[in-house]
Design an enzyme around this catalytic site. Sequence first.
Site, mmCIF file in Angstrom:
data_model
loop_
_atom_site.group_PDB
_atom_site.id
_atom_site.type_symbol
_atom_site.label_atom_id
_atom_site.label_comp_id
_atom_site.label_asym_id
_atom_site.label_seq_id
_atom_site.Cartn_x
_atom_site.Cartn_y
_atom_site.Cartn_z
ATOM 1 N N LYS A 1 -19.577 -17.871 0.687
ATOM 2 C CA LYS A 1 -20.986 -17.874 0.957
ATOM 3 C C LYS A 1 -21.785 -17.063 -0.283
ATOM 4 O O LYS A 1 -21.261 -16.034 -0.619
ATOM 5 C CB LYS A 1 -21.298 -17.095 2.241
ATOM 6 C CG LYS A 1 -20.810 -18.038 3.558
ATOM 7 C CD LYS A 1 -21.273 -17.456 4.848
ATOM 8 C CE LYS A 1 -21.193 -18.407 5.735
ATOM 9 N NZ LYS A 1 -21.374 -17.953 7.038
ATOM 10 N N ARG B 1 0.828 -1.236 -0.179
ATOM 11 C CA ARG B 1 -0.162 0.062 0.069
ATOM 12 C C ARG B 1 0.899 1.424 -0.114
ATOM 13 O O ARG B 1 0.507 2.363 -0.534
ATOM 14 C CB ARG B 1 -0.725 -0.068 1.293
ATOM 15 C CG ARG B 1 -1.775 -0.864 0.985
ATOM 16 C CD ARG B 1 -2.854 -1.156 2.070
ATOM 17 N NE ARG B 1 -4.180 -1.822 1.815
ATOM 18 C CZ ARG B 1 -5.048 -2.383 2.751
ATOM 19 N NH1 ARG B 1 -4.692 -2.099 4.004
ATOM 20 N NH2 ARG B 1 -5.859 -2.918 2.405
ATOM 21 N N GLY C 1 -13.689 -4.205 -0.118
ATOM 22 C CA GLY C 1 -14.908 -3.720 0.117
ATOM 23 C C GLY C 1 -15.134 -2.777 -0.875
ATOM 24 O O GLY C 1 -16.385 -2.829 -1.364
ATOM 25 N N GLY D 1 -10.672 -9.603 -1.564
ATOM 26 C CA GLY D 1 -9.432 -9.957 -0.599
ATOM 27 C C GLY D 1 -9.010 -11.292 -0.969
ATOM 28 O O GLY D 1 -7.700 -11.422 -1.342
#
Length: 397
Positions: free
Chosen positions: A199, A36, A378, A355
């Site tokens: 999921k 980053r 996200g 991720g």
Amino acid sequence: MADIHTYDFSGKRALIRVDFNVPLDKETMEVTDDTRIRAAAPTILHVLKNGGSVVLMSHLGRPKNGPEDTFSLRHIVDHTAKVLGCEVLFATDCIGETALAASSALKTGQVLMLENVRFHAEETAGDVEFAKELAKNGDVYINDAFGTAHRAHASTTVIAQFFPNDKLFGFLIEAEIKSVDRVLNSTDKPLTAIVGGAKVSSKITIIERLIEKVDNLIVGGGMAYTFVKAKGGKVGASLVEDDYLDMARKIIKIAEDRGVNLYIPTDTIIADAFDNNANRKEVAIDQIPDGWMGLDTGTQTSSDCREIILASKLILWNGPMGVFEMENFQKGTADVANAIVDATANGAFSLIGGGDSVAAINKFGLADKVSYVSTGGGAMLEYLEGIELPGIKAIRE
Ligand code: AMP
């Protein structure tokens, strides 16, 4: 909104919101992965090269009640200096006299890092007064933190209003937006999305959005078993979300109606325990015996996916095909990663986001062989879902 490519930084202090939320070694407090920091360097160096000075603000971790040394940005000052190749000064607070004294004394070519913005609860609360105080540290505001652009926090969003004519995106955020927009807006075809992961429930919004756009939608990972069960298959002890069976049927129907090729794996590697050393077998995905669970995709699925991917012009990948963290169940994910790499070499544009697929592509050492790896998991998902990210909107309006 101003443009980083043309903005005149000479004599100006650029207050840059970066995402320096990097992992630190618990013992030595040294930076263990500086991706980053390196990713933000082009924006910082551009300002310096063009006659400005730089004030960096970021969060680090999730401090609960005010300052905590574990989350102090002082730990990353030296590393940042090394990456930038110049001295980095540090202010022990991000607002108030300490910060202001340091930021107003900055000379052209100097870099100052402010202490963790989350040491003040007002940051995550999006407090306007706090944002106003932060704003005093700069003459121009640059947002280069895509990973936090989906949060309406003081330093990521609220602060922009104090720079009506002097707010802009950094190179990193600009590249992120461009890559995601390319996938969302391009007319190149076929467009293939591969959505895996654990999921259905956490990916359903993105699936609903993507099914409007894509030609092929490959469903992989733990999610696939909910689809298989919804179609009447036997999934044994595999991960299944019974609450989402109807939703899976709805997706299957939408895909049929829209003529989207919804690819659900046909074979799977099953195990008799959730363990790398469990007994393994390859079976048809809808005939998993009781007590066995599917932890990876099988040979036929890999070759079907490869064919679809190689025929694609645009590829978006979010979420692994299996439990790739375990060596014996990583092949399906590796096969997809390699197919994406080959398609990219043949001229397709490939975007890897979210991720775990980023972790997977890094694990296989293939990150530099795809078109773009998104840093903001996200944020990227919300952008793909069609949500206007507050940090982006605040710069644009
Ligand atoms: P997500 O964060 O939703 O993208 O999910 C990623 C996680 O899904 C990874 O940690 C994988 O190990 C896990 N996963 C993938 N396939 C399976 C599977 N068949 N059964 C259980 N977990 C899985």
